[in-house]
Design an enzyme around this catalytic site. Sequence first.
Site, PDB file in Angstrom:
ATOM      1  N   ASP A 236      -6.070  -6.457  -4.044  1.00 54.99           N
ATOM      2  CA  ASP A 236      -4.726  -6.118  -4.246  1.00 54.99           C
ATOM      3  C   ASP A 236      -4.222  -6.904  -5.455  1.00 54.99           C
ATOM      4  O   ASP A 236      -4.176  -8.186  -5.280  1.00 54.99           O
ATOM      5  CB  ASP A 236      -3.908  -6.274  -3.157  1.00 54.99           C
ATOM      6  CG  ASP A 236      -4.478  -5.452  -1.817  1.00 54.99           C
ATOM      7  OD1 ASP A 236      -4.118  -4.062  -1.816  1.00 54.99           O
ATOM      8  OD2 ASP A 236      -5.120  -5.863  -0.966  1.00 54.99           O
TER       9      ASP A 236
ATOM     10  N   CYS B  68      -9.820  -9.774  -3.953  1.00 57.87           N
ATOM     11  CA  CYS B  68      -9.235  -9.397  -2.758  1.00 57.87           C
ATOM     12  C   CYS B  68      -8.771  -7.922  -2.496  1.00 57.87           C
ATOM     13  O   CYS B  68      -8.415  -7.449  -1.507  1.00 57.87           O
ATOM     14  CB  CYS B  68      -7.918 -10.161  -2.445  1.00 57.87           C
ATOM     15  SG  CYS B  68      -8.438 -12.077  -2.368  1.00 57.87           S
TER      16      CYS B  68
ATOM     17  N   CYS C 208      -4.328  -0.497  -1.910  1.00 61.43           N
ATOM     18  CA  CYS C 208      -4.539   0.508  -0.858  1.00 61.43           C
ATOM     19  C   CYS C 208      -3.090   0.983  -0.874  1.00 61.43           C
ATOM     20  O   CYS C 208      -2.007   0.703  -1.422  1.00 61.43           O
ATOM     21  CB  CYS C 208      -5.127   0.199   0.371  1.00 61.43           C
ATOM     22  SG  CYS C 208      -3.864  -1.295   1.181  1.00 61.43           S
TER      23      CYS C 208
ATOM     24  N   CYS D  94      -0.619  -7.142   3.586  1.00 57.18           N
ATOM     25  CA  CYS D  94      -0.025  -6.319   2.604  1.00 57.18           C
ATOM     26  C   CYS D  94       1.535  -6.638   2.534  1.00 57.18           C
ATOM     27  O   CYS D  94       2.075  -6.809   1.406  1.00 57.18           O
ATOM     28  CB  CYS D  94      -0.185  -4.810   2.844  1.00 57.18           C
ATOM     29  SG  CYS D  94      -1.851  -4.288   2.577  1.00 57.18           S
TER      30      CYS D  94
END
Lengths: 145, 399
Positions: A37, A35, A60, A104
């Site tokens: 992260d 994914c 990110c 996120c």
Amino acid sequence: MPAYSDKVMDHFMNPRNVGEIKDADGVGEVGNPVCGDMMTFYIKVKDNRLEDVKFQTFGCGAAVAVSSMTSEMAKGKTLEEAVKITPALVAKELEGLPKNKFHCSNLGAQALQEAIRDYAKKKGVKIEGLQEKGGEDEGEECEVC
Amino acid sequence: MGNDEKPERKVYLDNMATTPVLPDVLEAMLPYFRQVYGNPQSIHSWGDEAREAIEKAREQVAALIGGEAEEIIFTSSGTEANNLAIKGLAQGQITKGKHVIISAIEHFSVLHAARTLEKAGFEVTEVPVDKYGMVDPDEVASNIKKETVLVSVMHANGEVGTIEPIADIARKVKEAGVLFHTDAVASTGTIPVDVNKLGVDALSLAGNEFYGPKGSGALWVRKRVRLIPLMDGGVQEGGRRPGTENVPAIIGMGKAAELAVQDMTARNQRLSKLRDKLIKGLPAAVEHVLVTGHPTQRLPQNASFCIEFIEGEGMLLWLDREGIAVSSGSACTSKALKASHVLIAMGLPHEIAQGSLLFGLGIDHTEADVDYVLNKLPPIISRLRQMSPLYAKFMKEKR
């Protein structure tokens, strides 16, 4: 570039509380490399308060900023207060996240909860407001930061 | 550096995404907005002048790829050219069969066009690539069957720079009597492209990949090959691509093609030198950096890497602050939120593919630009690694 707020950029470029707590009282890991992260949160608890919070993040700009903000919001709070930190609150403190990066903010709160759950399990204590294992099922279908 | 400081230098290293328009190209285009604005199909001197200009551009573009002017179909982009090729050629052969072969690392405009064909009842075979992103001609040949009507393999991959053995693949495909298309968007204008030497039936190109304007593209299709148009309309482009011609863009693409022919050797030498400096320099400056793509069969403007333990977007954000523009194939940087299918097809694990960094060098770059990157990037990498749980884990295991 994603349209990040100044606050997000600040937390991305100058992240607070980066690192590892060697003798952490609780550790929480979320995400996976497919994914894109991964977050690890470390907590140090004293008198039912988060005396220290540190994190490591692979991801990110938004993922880093969310980790940083979550750690800052959590530090100094009681465990009961800390489990009330929601993704929406983190996103709000960051002055918003781009639509496709909103997920996120989930990861930060999840990682913190995981660390607190780890602590509660080790100590055999119950923390009001702490949910049972969130059972997030990260298969091929992932919402990515 | 602080948030408001101006970068010391501006280095645009995203020329695989698009190149800037050269001044001579812009000059050539300008009269076609305000002075020569007639519709090329009109029967008067305004129309004549515009028509003559696009016919000259057609010759310029044909000269760049060794084809004939009348075989060029102007389109709005490389994407349109690829769609026209895949859908138009396959549907043109539908009486012979409904099987299409493509490679696993094609651009989305080929990949997704093939998926659309699949929905329309075609069978699509994706041939794999090796760790360098190289297609094996025998692998392509072994997948050809009686029903196969079209094979499409890209000339070069823009993401990793690998140049495919198109002449070998085309020979095998032609022996089987099947049409062969190649997407040469990433390669045309930088390395020699000759449709006859390659032995292809159709080839796509885009002006904005060789210093022409955005909104310019072309499909070259060999004479007498049946092609079904994507759109219905008038007689423009022989009825194969109806719609009033985008005259300024076509003129710009023609001029850019002429300049590319003139400067090909010089561009190639200059770019290769800078590419090699970057490809040698970065792994020398930073540990755990993989060069992606083929070591020698490689576009001169492409330097691509995977930086282990970190994710691409973070690097892009930091580099942008330093005045450096690059791309990444990481999940986070893609709108689709998926790691590059090219890197995954090459067998790279997801966590490595997330660290993808792609440099597209330009013809105006100097050694000083590459030095600037080699100076600015290593501290960014080390900064991001310091906060990476993957790096921490790796260092622990190392100890």
